[in-house]
Write a protein that holds these residues in place. Structure first.
Motif, PDB file in Angstrom:
ATOM      1  N   ARG B 412      30.509  75.214 -78.249  1.00 37.54           N
ATOM      2  CA  ARG B 412      31.623  76.070 -77.801  1.00 37.54           C
ATOM      3  C   ARG B 412      32.475  75.328 -76.784  1.00 37.54           C
ATOM      4  O   ARG B 412      33.686  75.492 -76.709  1.00 37.54           O
ATOM      5  N   GLU B 413      31.807  74.465 -76.021  1.00 46.46           N
ATOM      6  CA  GLU B 413      32.533  73.719 -75.000  1.00 46.46           C
ATOM      7  C   GLU B 413      33.398  72.616 -75.625  1.00 46.46           C
ATOM      8  O   GLU B 413      34.563  72.432 -75.256  1.00 46.46           O
ATOM      9  N   HIS B 414      32.821  71.902 -76.601  1.00 49.24           N
ATOM     10  CA  HIS B 414      33.482  70.692 -77.088  1.00 49.24           C
ATOM     11  C   HIS B 414      34.209  70.835 -78.418  1.00 49.24           C
ATOM     12  O   HIS B 414      34.929  69.924 -78.813  1.00 49.24           O
ATOM     13  N   LEU B 415      33.981  71.917 -79.138  1.00 55.71           N
ATOM     14  CA  LEU B 415      34.586  72.007 -80.468  1.00 55.71           C
ATOM     15  C   LEU B 415      35.359  73.298 -80.692  1.00 55.71           C
ATOM     16  O   LEU B 415      35.588  73.709 -81.830  1.00 55.71           O
ATOM     17  N   ARG B 416      35.764  73.916 -79.629  1.00 57.85           N
ATOM     18  CA  ARG B 416      36.511  75.166 -79.724  1.00 57.85           C
ATOM     19  C   ARG B 416      37.755  74.970 -80.598  1.00 57.85           C
ATOM     20  O   ARG B 416      38.454  73.974 -80.474  1.00 57.85           O
ATOM     21  N   PHE B 418      37.867  74.164 -83.588  1.00 58.53           N
ATOM     22  CA  PHE B 418      37.584  73.335 -84.759  1.00 58.53           C
ATOM     23  C   PHE B 418      36.371  73.852 -85.516  1.00 58.53           C
ATOM     24  O   PHE B 418      36.347  73.881 -86.747  1.00 58.53           O
ATOM     25  N   LEU B 419      35.368  74.272 -84.752  1.00 61.68           N
ATOM     26  CA  LEU B 419      34.129  74.758 -85.366  1.00 61.68           C
ATOM     27  C   LEU B 419      33.766  76.079 -84.709  1.00 61.68           C
ATOM     28  O   LEU B 419      33.607  76.162 -83.492  1.00 61.68           O
ATOM     29  N   GLU B 420      33.630  77.122 -85.522  1.00 61.41           N
ATOM     30  CA  GLU B 420      33.347  78.465 -85.034  1.00 61.41           C
ATOM     31  C   GLU B 420      31.851  78.735 -85.184  1.00 61.41           C
ATOM     32  O   GLU B 420      31.347  78.780 -86.316  1.00 61.41           O
ATOM     33  N   VAL B 421      31.116  78.855 -84.089  1.00 58.90           N
ATOM     34  CA  VAL B 421      29.664  79.035 -84.217  1.00 58.90           C
ATOM     35  C   VAL B 421      29.206  80.372 -83.657  1.00 58.90           C
ATOM     36  O   VAL B 421      29.806  80.922 -82.736  1.00 58.90           O
ATOM     37  N   GLY B 485      24.554  64.057 -79.849  1.00 56.07           N
ATOM     38  CA  GLY B 485      25.058  64.422 -81.173  1.00 56.07           C
ATOM     39  C   GLY B 485      26.373  65.167 -81.095  1.00 56.07           C
ATOM     40  O   GLY B 485      27.297  64.906 -81.878  1.00 56.07           O
ATOM     41  N   VAL B 486      26.459  66.116 -80.146  1.00 54.61           N
ATOM     42  CA  VAL B 486      27.695  66.897 -80.044  1.00 54.61           C
ATOM     43  C   VAL B 486      28.868  66.007 -79.610  1.00 54.61           C
ATOM     44  O   VAL B 486      29.996  66.180 -80.072  1.00 54.61           O
ATOM     45  N   GLN B 487      28.594  65.036 -78.740  1.00 54.07           N
ATOM     46  CA  GLN B 487      29.684  64.133 -78.334  1.00 54.07           C
ATOM     47  C   GLN B 487      30.253  63.374 -79.520  1.00 54.07           C
ATOM     48  O   GLN B 487      31.465  63.284 -79.708  1.00 54.07           O
ATOM     49  N   VAL B 492      34.510  62.728 -83.947  1.00 54.64           N
ATOM     50  CA  VAL B 492      34.942  62.747 -85.354  1.00 54.64           C
ATOM     51  C   VAL B 492      35.883  63.922 -85.587  1.00 54.64           C
ATOM     52  O   VAL B 492      36.899  63.804 -86.289  1.00 54.64           O
ATOM     53  N   ALA B 493      35.555  65.063 -84.969  1.00 61.30           N
ATOM     54  CA  ALA B 493      36.395  66.255 -85.134  1.00 61.30           C
ATOM     55  C   ALA B 493      37.804  66.004 -84.615  1.00 61.30           C
ATOM     56  O   ALA B 493      38.797  66.394 -85.244  1.00 61.30           O
TER      57      ALA B 493
END
Lengths: 504, 504
Positions: B412-416, B418-421, B485-487, B492-493
């Motif tokens: 949620r912090e790094h992919l807001r 782009f990716l909805e979780v 992994g999230v970094q 890539v995102a």
């Protein structure tokens, strides 16, 4: 002379296209009903599958499936080259319900016959018994548990667990660990001249899974398969389950005879054969017959499935090289197992497949059960690499040779005239032929009551007339057990002998 | 509007009854040739199977088999309720040879297309990948290897080997050791209210073998099977291999919708469902839908195959009881596995079947691979009886809950945007939905290049249009791995994001 119904058997029957029952179930129900009601009397020859297929406008495979099921259930009897007949004695389980269109009441549907599919019913009737787990005289097909180096194995296995790396705990290679496959390839190249690279070795959970996997990849339902007559029940079961049309081909002193096979079916899809040591009779396939099988494969594209189940234990003569090694362009699948050379409990066997098919076997294995258990593979590799495997085989060969000689001596002394035995050149059992008039199934039942395990020979034939004899395992039984077993065997034999007519 | 060939497609073709090739192979060759030559152009709608079957006087199943193979090979595309079309892009492996009547030259026959059977070709195309063995961020479907009590297990296993009695070294019970089956029955009765006796528990080598065995016993080729859309690829593969006609049924927030299923096929032979936690989307099947499935089974005799693959790991809410426990007269086969709760390397899973079918499953197992490995069973029993299993599950539940919360926070912090979780209520993975315009297969390929494992969501759909998202495993990955992994995932995102149009 049996009456033949040439046509019109379904004159008062039509397939219901709206029915939720598939065609074969409707046809099965109709035929069974006609036999049970007496409308088609016992002994009647049924029309050819092609004729019935034409009459009902269904495919011939549909009729073949129905006939196969009726044969397995005992309603009809097939005689090769002579057609299919209604059985003289219909099976007694008339209670076996028909395939229901829809279960009549919900409370009975769990047990109703259509709970299983047609394929499932056939499969569930193919039970393979493995004999008692505790080695008794004369359980065949099991090695000497008492002589297995259990302490060495335990230590290796415990070490394997202690030293496991995390990356080995997940899903592994479906074809098995490559180092073990390389060790097996080396072993086969050296001992059996098998021509293979590690990538061609597919680890399975034993011969039964090897047969099952091979049948599903190489065979479509209805494809013809030559089987040895008599022959191994395990492979026959796996190929029956896959829908094979089995063509029994008599073996003689040279093994299976391809010329005899061609009379029934000139272009089999698969030939199932145990060339090193025919199962159960024990002869070695002659060089001439090997050449003929290879030539058959080359000219028709037939697959040879070579079951080399206990080639490790040879007491006399030189082993012939594996069929797999005889030609690089014949189609051969080679099967081996560790159930005999080590222990059945490990559940490890292997296939050697042509390079072009290795990827297909590997991926199919993922769908069937993902991969073989891992720690056993790691331990087995160490067992092989440290030389324990080779020395165990050597020791067992000597031990089994002594055990067989002991057993043959005892049988010749105590059962002369009743049981005719010959020493086997290799393997873990011998076959004794019973004197005329003794039914082997009945005799083995009487032996079982006396605490003696022996397997009757006749069920290994898929057609009549079968020879009656005993399959006697000697590998797992220490000498004291062989002595005690033969004494009990002789006592039962004397009882049977008294009740038989004797020629002056 | 696609052109439909309504009839006459085979006007210049007749089945050759003398050919050694079975009908389906001849038909397959002819259709493929017609498509490759352009005689039947891309986008053409093919006639219904029933029409073609009539034209060639073969059974409809034969045509269905041919269509299935062509679909798997990419020559045709099936749309539920809308027929079968020639693919717009024919597959590029035009080299794939036809089924040969007879191999032209012996040197090519090992690699020729008829080396495998039709069934074998279909099976070999169903490869299941299992991800890397080494747990990386974010390999799904594997437990925390780093937290497994490997020392306790090693000690138990070494003890089992040291104390083995001779009678356990041979062929064992094909359904598994009864004491272990009793322990599993107790565990399921207590935890899942599953209604079962030890005899109903059949030990397998994991869920994949459970699906394979079930499909072969309950299904005949061509029988209709409802599958969840999207759904688990492993079960879909096993049922495809068994010849199922798959009917994808969309899932919504309550799980699979029986009313939607009935529109396509009112009387499925089997319903494949994961009620505790839908795979991959993760919702729980609602009570209302459960009742509807049970009612469907009661009224039509349909079998429900209940995959309860990771019911042990629930973080929120109460688990609903197993479908199996809801009715004593519905037809339910219950599946569980130790691959998730312990380790995949063990190869142990189980089925719970109705009492009336226990004997059939047991005997069928002998034909398929005789029996599961023994020592693992003995060790697992001790692991359960000494309480290690229950405490391991408890510890893992806590661990996985923390790992999931960590991962959700990071995403949620790094992919807001782009990716909805969303946090999953249970299980070992979560699903993130990608922003519009991102193709998940391409995105996961880019992630793999960056050393990140994520599984694309869209291949879990068997029909288009699929949703695009990521299946991210968190159970096997320690917090440091999740951060790293999230970094990489975010990097890539960002690259993909730059190349996409942005609204306003």
């Amino acid at each position: 002379m049996a009456k033949t119904i040439t046509a019109g058997i379904f004159s008062s029957f039509a397939l219901n296209e709206q029915s939720p029952q598939p065609a074969y179930r409707q046809i099965y129900n109709e035929l069974r009903r006609a036999m049970l009601s007496g409308r088609i009397p016992p002994g009647t020859r049924l029309p050819a599958t092609r004729v019935l297929a034409g009459e009902l406008t269904v495919s011939r495979n549909t009729i073949v499936s129905v006939f196969d099921l009726l044969a397995q259930e005992g309603y009809v009897v097939s005689r090769v080259g002579a057609g299919t007949y209604v059985a003289d004695d219909l099976p007694e389980d008339h209670q076996l319900p028909e395939f229901d269109a829809r279960p009549a009441s919900s409370s009975t549907q769990l047990a109703s016959a259509d709970a299983l599919s047609l394929r499932g019913r056939a499969l569930a009737r193919l039970s393979l018994t493995s004999g008692p787990a505790n080695p008794a005289a004369f359980t065949p097909d099991i090695p000497a548990y008492d002589a297995f180096p259990i302490e060495i194995w335990s230590r290796i296995m415990a070490n394997a667990w202690r030293n496991i790396s995390l990356d080995l705990l997940g899903y592994a290679d479906p074809a098995g660990q490559l180092p073990l496959r390389a060790a097996i390839a080396r072993h086969l190249r050296a001992g059996r001249l098998v021509d293979c690279e590690p990538e061609q070795v597919i680890i399975t959970s034993g011969s039964q899974q090897s047969f099952d996997l091979t049948a599903r990849l190489l065979l479509d339902p209805g494809d013809p398969v030559w089987i040895e007559e008599p022959g191994y029940i395990g492979s026959r079961a796996a190929f029956t389950a896959a829908g094979a049309r089995l063509i029994p081909v008599k073996v003689d002193s040279e093994g299976i005879d391809p010329e005899a096979g061609k009379l029934h079916e000139p272009a089999p899809r698969i030939v199932l054969v145990a060339p090193s040591r025919q199962y159960p009779l024990g002869m070695t396939l002659s060089m001439r017959r090997r050449d003929a099988l290879i030539e058959l494969s080359r000219s028709t594209g037939a697959w040879i499935v070579e079951d080399d189940y206990d080639s490790e234990f040879r007491y006399r003569g030189r082993p012939l090289p594996a069929l797999q090694s005889m030609s690089s362009d014949a189609r051969v699948i080679y099967l081996g197992t560790f159930s005999k050379s080590l222990l059945p409990a490990f559940r490890l066997g292997y296939l050697v497949v042509p390079p072009a098919l290795a990827a297909s076997f590997r991926t199919a294995k993922t769908v069937i059960d993902r991969h073989p258990p891992l720690l056993e593979q790691i331990a087995l590799l160490e067992f092989m690499e440290k030389g324990y495997f080779a020395s165990h085989i050597r020791r067992m060969r000597q031990l089994y040779e002594v055990r067989q000689r002991t057993l043959v001596g005892l049988l010749r002394e105590h059962l002369r005239g009743f049981l005719e035995v010959q020493e086997a050149d290799s393997g873990m059992h011998l076959v004794g032929m019973l004197r005329d008039g003794v039914n082997d199934v009945q005799f083995c039942a009487a032996l079982a009551e006396a605490g003696v395990v022996a397997r009757p020979l006749s069920p290994y034939y898929s057609m009549q007339p079968a020879r009656h004899g005993l399959i006697l395992g000697f590998a797992a039984v220490p000498p004291a057990g062989l002595h005690a077993g033969v004494q009990r065997l002789a006592a039962v034999a004397a009882r049977f002998d008294r009740e038989l007519p004797h020629s002056a």
